[in-house]
Each structure stands twice: as C-alpha cells, then as structure tokens.
Design a protein around this motif. Structure first.
Motif, PDB file in Angstrom:
ATOM      1  N   ARG A   1      38.370  32.152  26.358  1.00  0.00           N
ATOM      2  CA  ARG A   1      37.748  31.220  27.299  1.00  0.00           C
ATOM      3  C   ARG A   1      36.990  31.950  28.410  1.00  0.00           C
ATOM      4  O   ARG A   1      35.885  31.557  28.794  1.00  0.00           O
ATOM      5  CB  ARG A   1      38.827  30.318  27.894  1.00  0.00           C
ATOM      6  N   VAL A   2      37.554  33.032  28.915  1.00  0.00           N
ATOM      7  CA  VAL A   2      36.925  33.769  30.020  1.00  0.00           C
ATOM      8  C   VAL A   2      35.621  34.411  29.557  1.00  0.00           C
ATOM      9  O   VAL A   2      34.579  34.270  30.215  1.00  0.00           O
ATOM     10  CB  VAL A   2      37.894  34.811  30.607  1.00  0.00           C
ATOM     11  N   ASN A   3      35.646  35.115  28.430  1.00  0.00           N
ATOM     12  CA  ASN A   3      34.424  35.753  27.926  1.00  0.00           C
ATOM     13  C   ASN A   3      33.350  34.727  27.596  1.00  0.00           C
ATOM     14  O   ASN A   3      32.164  34.958  27.845  1.00  0.00           O
ATOM     15  CB  ASN A   3      34.731  36.624  26.711  1.00  0.00           C
ATOM     16  N   ARG A   4      33.744  33.583  27.060  1.00  0.00           N
ATOM     17  CA  ARG A   4      32.762  32.533  26.776  1.00  0.00           C
ATOM     18  C   ARG A   4      32.129  32.015  28.069  1.00  0.00           C
ATOM     19  O   ARG A   4      30.932  31.751  28.118  1.00  0.00           O
ATOM     20  CB  ARG A   4      33.384  31.394  25.983  1.00  0.00           C
ATOM     21  N   GLY A   5      32.917  31.885  29.130  1.00  0.00           N
ATOM     22  CA  GLY A   5      32.380  31.456  30.421  1.00  0.00           C
ATOM     23  C   GLY A   5      31.411  32.470  31.001  1.00  0.00           C
ATOM     24  O   GLY A   5      30.376  32.103  31.568  1.00  0.00           O
ATOM     25  N   ILE A   6      31.746  33.744  30.854  1.00  0.00           N
ATOM     26  CA  ILE A   6      30.874  34.819  31.334  1.00  0.00           C
ATOM     27  C   ILE A   6      29.538  34.785  30.586  1.00  0.00           C
ATOM     28  O   ILE A   6      28.466  34.814  31.197  1.00  0.00           O
ATOM     29  CB  ILE A   6      31.562  36.189  31.173  1.00  0.00           C
ATOM     30  N   LEU A   7      29.602  34.684  29.265  1.00  0.00           N
ATOM     31  CA  LEU A   7      28.368  34.674  28.472  1.00  0.00           C
ATOM     32  C   LEU A   7      27.565  33.393  28.702  1.00  0.00           C
ATOM     33  O   LEU A   7      26.332  33.420  28.632  1.00  0.00           O
ATOM     34  CB  LEU A   7      28.681  34.869  26.988  1.00  0.00           C
TER      35      LEU A   7
ATOM     36  N   CYS B   1      40.302  41.367  35.311  1.00  0.00           N
ATOM     37  CA  CYS B   1      41.390  40.394  35.211  1.00  0.00           C
ATOM     38  C   CYS B   1      41.593  40.007  33.752  1.00  0.00           C
ATOM     39  O   CYS B   1      40.675  40.091  32.950  1.00  0.00           O
ATOM     40  CB  CYS B   1      41.072  39.154  36.038  1.00  0.00           C
ATOM     41  N   ALA B   2      42.801  39.586  33.448  1.00  0.00           N
ATOM     42  CA  ALA B   2      43.115  39.151  32.092  1.00  0.00           C
ATOM     43  C   ALA B   2      42.703  37.696  31.912  1.00  0.00           C
ATOM     44  O   ALA B   2      42.510  36.968  32.883  1.00  0.00           O
ATOM     45  CB  ALA B   2      44.610  39.307  31.835  1.00  0.00           C
ATOM     46  N   ALA B   3      42.598  37.288  30.651  1.00  0.00           N
ATOM     47  CA  ALA B   3      42.325  35.880  30.367  1.00  0.00           C
ATOM     48  C   ALA B   3      43.546  35.082  30.799  1.00  0.00           C
ATOM     49  O   ALA B   3      44.651  35.348  30.360  1.00  0.00           O
ATOM     50  CB  ALA B   3      42.041  35.683  28.881  1.00  0.00           C
ATOM     51  N   ALA B   4      43.342  34.153  31.688  1.00  0.00           N
ATOM     52  CA  ALA B   4      44.437  33.328  32.199  1.00  0.00           C
ATOM     53  C   ALA B   4      43.908  31.942  32.505  1.00  0.00           C
ATOM     54  O   ALA B   4      42.696  31.741  32.622  1.00  0.00           O
ATOM     55  CB  ALA B   4      45.029  33.960  33.459  1.00  0.00           C
ATOM     56  N   ASP B   5      44.826  30.992  32.639  1.00  0.00           N
ATOM     57  CA  ASP B   5      44.397  29.631  32.964  1.00  0.00           C
ATOM     58  C   ASP B   5      43.778  29.562  34.352  1.00  0.00           C
ATOM     59  O   ASP B   5      42.887  28.776  34.606  1.00  0.00           O
ATOM     60  CB  ASP B   5      45.593  28.671  32.885  1.00  0.00           C
ATOM     61  N   ASP B   6      44.268  30.404  35.255  1.00  0.00           N
ATOM     62  CA  ASP B   6      43.791  30.382  36.631  1.00  0.00           C
ATOM     63  C   ASP B   6      43.271  31.774  36.998  1.00  0.00           C
ATOM     64  O   ASP B   6      44.043  32.657  37.372  1.00  0.00           O
ATOM     65  CB  ASP B   6      44.941  29.966  37.552  1.00  0.00           C
ATOM     66  N   LEU B   7      41.955  31.972  36.878  1.00  0.00           N
ATOM     67  CA  LEU B   7      41.362  33.275  37.192  1.00  0.00           C
ATOM     68  C   LEU B   7      41.439  33.542  38.686  1.00  0.00           C
ATOM     69  O   LEU B   7      41.160  32.647  39.490  1.00  0.00           O
ATOM     70  CB  LEU B   7      39.894  33.318  36.775  1.00  0.00           C
TER      71      LEU B   7
ATOM     72  N   GLU C   1      23.363  46.613  32.688  1.00  0.00           N
ATOM     73  CA  GLU C   1      24.709  46.154  32.995  1.00  0.00           C
ATOM     74  C   GLU C   1      24.583  45.042  34.024  1.00  0.00           C
ATOM     75  O   GLU C   1      24.033  45.229  35.105  1.00  0.00           O
ATOM     76  CB  GLU C   1      25.578  47.281  33.552  1.00  0.00           C
ATOM     77  N   LEU C   2      25.071  43.878  33.662  1.00  0.00           N
ATOM     78  CA  LEU C   2      25.115  42.727  34.557  1.00  0.00           C
ATOM     79  C   LEU C   2      26.534  42.654  35.108  1.00  0.00           C
ATOM     80  O   LEU C   2      27.499  42.739  34.351  1.00  0.00           O
ATOM     81  CB  LEU C   2      24.772  41.451  33.798  1.00  0.00           C
ATOM     82  N   VAL C   3      26.659  42.508  36.414  1.00  0.00           N
ATOM     83  CA  VAL C   3      27.983  42.465  37.035  1.00  0.00           C
ATOM     84  C   VAL C   3      28.149  41.097  37.688  1.00  0.00           C
ATOM     85  O   VAL C   3      27.325  40.685  38.502  1.00  0.00           O
ATOM     86  CB  VAL C   3      28.158  43.595  38.078  1.00  0.00           C
ATOM     87  N   LEU C   4      29.216  40.411  37.293  1.00  0.00           N
ATOM     88  CA  LEU C   4      29.500  39.071  37.793  1.00  0.00           C
ATOM     89  C   LEU C   4      30.864  39.039  38.467  1.00  0.00           C
ATOM     90  O   LEU C   4      31.743  39.843  38.151  1.00  0.00           O
ATOM     91  CB  LEU C   4      29.484  38.054  36.652  1.00  0.00           C
ATOM     92  N   GLU C   5      31.020  38.068  39.366  1.00  0.00           N
ATOM     93  CA  GLU C   5      32.267  37.899  40.092  1.00  0.00           C
ATOM     94  C   GLU C   5      32.659  36.417  40.043  1.00  0.00           C
ATOM     95  O   GLU C   5      31.810  35.538  40.203  1.00  0.00           O
ATOM     96  CB  GLU C   5      32.053  38.337  41.541  1.00  0.00           C
ATOM     97  N   TRP C   6      33.958  36.155  39.801  1.00  0.00           N
ATOM     98  CA  TRP C   6      34.454  34.784  39.764  1.00  0.00           C
ATOM     99  C   TRP C   6      34.636  34.281  41.192  1.00  0.00           C
ATOM    100  O   TRP C   6      35.353  34.895  41.985  1.00  0.00           O
ATOM    101  CB  TRP C   6      35.770  34.726  38.995  1.00  0.00           C
TER     102      TRP C   6
END
Length: 172
Positions: free
Chosen positions: A38-44, A115-121, A156-161
C-alpha cells in the motif's frame, strides 16, 4: 513400508517443498521490481501525478505537490544554484515557459523508505525513488526555429509523508 520406499517418499516431498518455495516470489508492482504494498503504491501514485503535471507543463500543480521543506542543490558543488520552496515556483515556471509538446516517461527502479509499511505511517517518513527518465520536448531556438530535444537521465525523487499525502522534498 520399506526403508527405501520411505526415503524415496521423503525425498519427493522435500523436492516438492523446495520447488514450491523457489516458484513463490514476493509480489512486485507490475513493470517494476518494487515490492507491491500500500505504501509503495501511494508513493508511485504521487509520482504519477508529478509525471502527468510535467507533460501538461503545469508548474502550479507541481508547486502544490512540494513540501515547505523542499530543497534542491542541483547536484553541483557550488551553492549559487541551490533553491528551496520559496524559489521553486520561479524555477518551475521558467522551465515550462519555452517548452511545448512535452513527453515525459518514467521507469521506476527502486524505492527506499525510512518507515515500514504500516496502517498508520509516521509523519516525516521519507521515500527515495530512483527513476529512469525518458523525455522529449520542443523549444524555439535563438533563430526562432522549433527544435525537438530528447533527454534520458536517472533521477532521485525524494518524498515525505505529511500525515495526509506524499509531498516532494527534492528532485522536482
């Protein structure tokens, strides 16, 4: 059951288990070697919004995708071409002022997260995405003639939650 038959059966079961284990691979996002979660899909998904905004030449949309923590060092040793969130809008508008007919394709190579894939990033989770860029665009040269330019690069694209969405902090 004889001892040799038991050994043969045990060997067959072991071979089946090993074969099944080798055939099973972790799930990846289609067209990439990136783990499908879920996390990687959100990033992409955030990067895909970026890619389409670039093709449209939409500097405003790109600016709205950036975090107030945005910082760019342009990959040079000197600091005179560095800029942050405040200077980003001018840079983006300048890039698109003369370009048209933009084609911008990306191949995602890798994602590294803090961070790891988690329900609450956790807010502040950082994702670094390596991508191969294949782009072309038309500009008017000094003689007033159209010139089609092709570019291939690695970025390299750098993103932050932010707690609500992924925002770019470098690489635009």
């Amino acid at each position: 059951m004889s001892l040799s038959l038991s050994r043969a059966l045990l060997a067959a079961l072991a071979l089946t288990a090993v074969t099944a284990g080798c055939a099973r691979r972790s799930s990846t996002i289609p067209g990439t070697r990136i783990s499908d979660d879920r996390v990687n899909r959100g990033i992409l998904a955030a990067i895909e919004q970026y890619r389409t905004a670039v093709e449209k030449g939409d500097a405003e949309a790109l600016f709205l995708m950036a975090s107030e923590n945005y910082s760019e060092d342009s990959g040079t040793a000197g600091g005179e071409d560095d800029y942050g969130y405040v200077g980003l809008k001018d840079v983006l508008v300048g890039r698109f002022r003369m370009a048209r007919d933009i084609r911008f394709a990306m191949k995602y190579v890798n994602i590294r997260r803090t961070c790891a894939a988690a329900d609450d990033l956790p807010v502040g989770c950082v994702a670094r995405v390596e991508a191969l860029i294949d782009a072309s665009f038309t500009i008017v040269d000094a003689r007033g003639q159209d010139r089609r330019t092709d570019k291939r690069d690695q970025n390299e694209l750098v993103l932050e939650w932010s707690g609500e969405r992924w925002q770019f902090i470098a690489g635009l």
